[in-house]
Design an enzyme around this catalytic site. Structure first.
Site, PDB file in Angstrom:
ATOM      1  N   LYS A  13       0.849  -1.187   0.000  1.00 47.60           N
ATOM      2  CA  LYS A  13       0.000   0.000   0.000  1.00 47.60           C
ATOM      3  C   LYS A  13       0.883   1.234   0.000  1.00 47.60           C
ATOM      4  O   LYS A  13       1.698   1.434   0.904  1.00 47.60           O
ATOM      5  CB  LYS A  13      -0.906  -0.006   1.227  1.00 47.60           C
ATOM      6  CG  LYS A  13      -1.721   1.272   1.324  1.00 47.60           C
ATOM      7  CD  LYS A  13      -2.804   1.186   2.353  1.00 47.60           C
ATOM      8  CE  LYS A  13      -3.545   2.506   2.447  1.00 47.60           C
ATOM      9  NZ  LYS A  13      -4.629   2.457   3.422  1.00 47.60           N
ATOM     10  N   LYS A  33      -2.253  -1.436  -3.784  1.00 49.35           N
ATOM     11  CA  LYS A  33      -3.109  -0.261  -3.705  1.00 49.35           C
ATOM     12  C   LYS A  33      -2.252   0.989  -3.718  1.00 49.35           C
ATOM     13  O   LYS A  33      -1.276   1.033  -2.966  1.00 49.35           O
ATOM     14  CB  LYS A  33      -3.910  -0.349  -2.417  1.00 49.35           C
ATOM     15  CG  LYS A  33      -4.722   0.872  -2.092  1.00 49.35           C
ATOM     16  CD  LYS A  33      -5.377   0.671  -0.767  1.00 49.35           C
ATOM     17  CE  LYS A  33      -6.165   1.908  -0.422  1.00 49.35           C
ATOM     18  NZ  LYS A  33      -6.683   1.850   0.913  1.00 49.35           N
TER      19      LYS A  33
HETATM   20  C1  PBG Z   1      -7.254   3.691   5.266  1.00 49.37           C
HETATM   21  C2  PBG Z   1      -7.697   3.394   3.906  1.00 49.37           C
HETATM   22  C3  PBG Z   1      -7.555   4.280   2.835  1.00 49.37           C
HETATM   23  C4  PBG Z   1      -8.171   3.692   1.749  1.00 49.37           C
HETATM   24  C5  PBG Z   1      -8.668   2.445   2.150  1.00 49.37           C
HETATM   25  N1  PBG Z   1      -8.346   2.267   3.508  1.00 49.37           N
HETATM   26  C6  PBG Z   1      -6.995   5.661   2.773  1.00 49.37           C
HETATM   27  C7  PBG Z   1      -5.700   5.983   3.360  1.00 49.37           C
HETATM   28  O1  PBG Z   1      -4.837   5.117   3.547  1.00 49.37           O
HETATM   29  O2  PBG Z   1      -5.529   7.150   3.668  1.00 49.37           O
HETATM   30  C8  PBG Z   1      -8.269   4.356   0.408  1.00 49.37           C
HETATM   31  C9  PBG Z   1      -9.230   3.821  -0.566  1.00 49.37           C
HETATM   32  C10 PBG Z   1      -9.536   4.752  -1.680  1.00 49.37           C
HETATM   33  O3  PBG Z   1      -8.902   5.791  -1.879  1.00 49.37           O
HETATM   34  O4  PBG Z   1     -10.484   4.409  -2.412  1.00 49.37           O
HETATM   35  N2  PBG Z   1      -6.645   2.814   6.017  1.00 49.37           N
END
Ligand code: PBG
Length: 335
Positions: free
Chosen positions: A205, A259
């Site tokens: 991520k 992601k």
């Molecule tokens: C947070 C989380 C995020 C997303 C999913 N879980 C955002 C972040 O890490 O700030 C983002 C998903 C998206 O942008 O569609 N743990």
């Protein structure tokens, strides 16, 4: 000099356009296909009854109260979508420094999980593990000064995972990027007799600028102080993704995720070629909004861009895609 037919000898007589000339032959040789079974549909939930709140930065996406989320789950199941991922927009009064609402067995997401599990037991439910919808500062973990504390956060995440699994989550999906959380969560689930619960690690991520609309949807964006660069991955790095996945698999992750998705398809392909486990990617909020807003402005054909963007994930080797387009795309595929 003009091109001569006998020059084809140099091509061995092969014409690559030949199978592209008719629909039937394109259909026959297509390497990848999309089906409604490829999608996990992320849903945003809010308190209330019959409550529907548009997310301004994500045209077509709404936060739904639990009763409407149950209806959405029925719609998704009817179209063949295998699973939903739930994200709560927690009431501001319940957001604290330590995010303890995350561990409340009666919190919004837990109530949504049980309501959907009761009404549509066949659909898979994915629960996100991270503290950002619950903290007053919008970070995924607890803080001391400027620092996000790793082990203290993991202890809370374990409790969060347990309440979610007890509420009906089939898949626990840690998105927090703390070290060691997969092992700690797996151990706790097993100790509590929930050895059947799947762990889907957001293994790779990245600290992305494209999470903006999601943070509006869950209400964490305006609160967020500083960046997430001390825990999410540096967008410049590919090798770090290999280390993250090796570690999470060693700790017991069943499935892994990349992601964001569209900007990281190289990472998807690299991981697919290297690891023999189901791979997922998240077409995140900013990626959804780029397409939706461009289509609204008349710059893109929404349906065609949606389909092409999702097919790209399959081509890159993904088993499934978390996408806000899930219901729309499934309906198009079933039409
Ligand atoms: C947070 C989380 C995020 C997303 C999913 N879980 C955002 C972040 O890490 O700030 C983002 C998903 C998206 O942008 O569609 N743990």
């Amino acid at each position: 000099m003009a091109w001569q037919k006998h020059d084809m000898e140099f091509l061995g007589g092969r014409r690559l356009r030949r199978p592209r000339m008719a629909g039937w032959s394109r259909d026959l040789v297509r390497e990848t296909t999309l089906t409604p079974h490829d999608f996990i549909w992320p849903l945003f939930v809010v308190e209330g009854q019959n409550e529907r709140q548009p997310v301004a930065s994500m045209p077509g996406v709404e936060r739904l109260s639990i009763d409407l989320a149950v209806q959405a789950a029925k719609d998704a199941h009817a179209e063949g979508i295998p699973a939903l991922a739930l994200f709560p927009n927690t009431d501001p009064s319940k957001r604290t420094e330590d995010g303890h609402e995350a561990t409340n067995r009666d919190n919004l997401v837990c109530r949504a999980l049980s309501a959907i599990k009761d009404a549509v037991p066949e659909i898979g439910l994915v629960a996100d593990v991270a503290l950002d919808p619950y903290t007053s500062h919008g970070h995924d973990g607890v803080m001391a000064g400027e620092e996000i504390l790793n082990d203290e956060t993991v202890a809370i995440l374990v409790q969060q995972a347990l309440v979610q699994a007890r509420s009906g989550a089939d898949v626990i999906a840690p998105s927090d990027m703390m070290d060691g959380r997969i092992a700690a969560i797996r151990q706790a689930l097993d100790d509590e007799g929930m050895e059947k619960t799947i762990v889907l690690s957001y293994a790779a991520k990245y600290a992305s600028a494209f999470y903006g609309p999601f943070r509006e949807a869950v209400g964490s964006g305006a609160r967020l102080k500083g960046s997430k660069l001390t825990y999410q991955m540096d967008p410049a790095n590919a090798e770090d993704a290999i280390r993250e996945v090796e570690q999470d698999l060693a700790e017991g992750a069943d499935w892994i995720m990349v992601k964001p998705g569209m900007l990281y398809l190289d990472i998807c392909r690299m991981l697919k070629d290297r690891f023999d486990v189901p791979l997922f990617a998240y077409q995140i909020s900013g990626e959804y909004s780029m397409i939706s807003i461009a289509a609204q402005a008349g710059a893109l054909d929404r349906d065609a861009a949606m389909a092409e963007s999702l097919l790209a994930f399959k081509r890159a080797g993904c088993s499934g895609i978390l996408t806000y387009f899930a219901l729309d795309m499934a309906r198009k595929l079933n039409a």
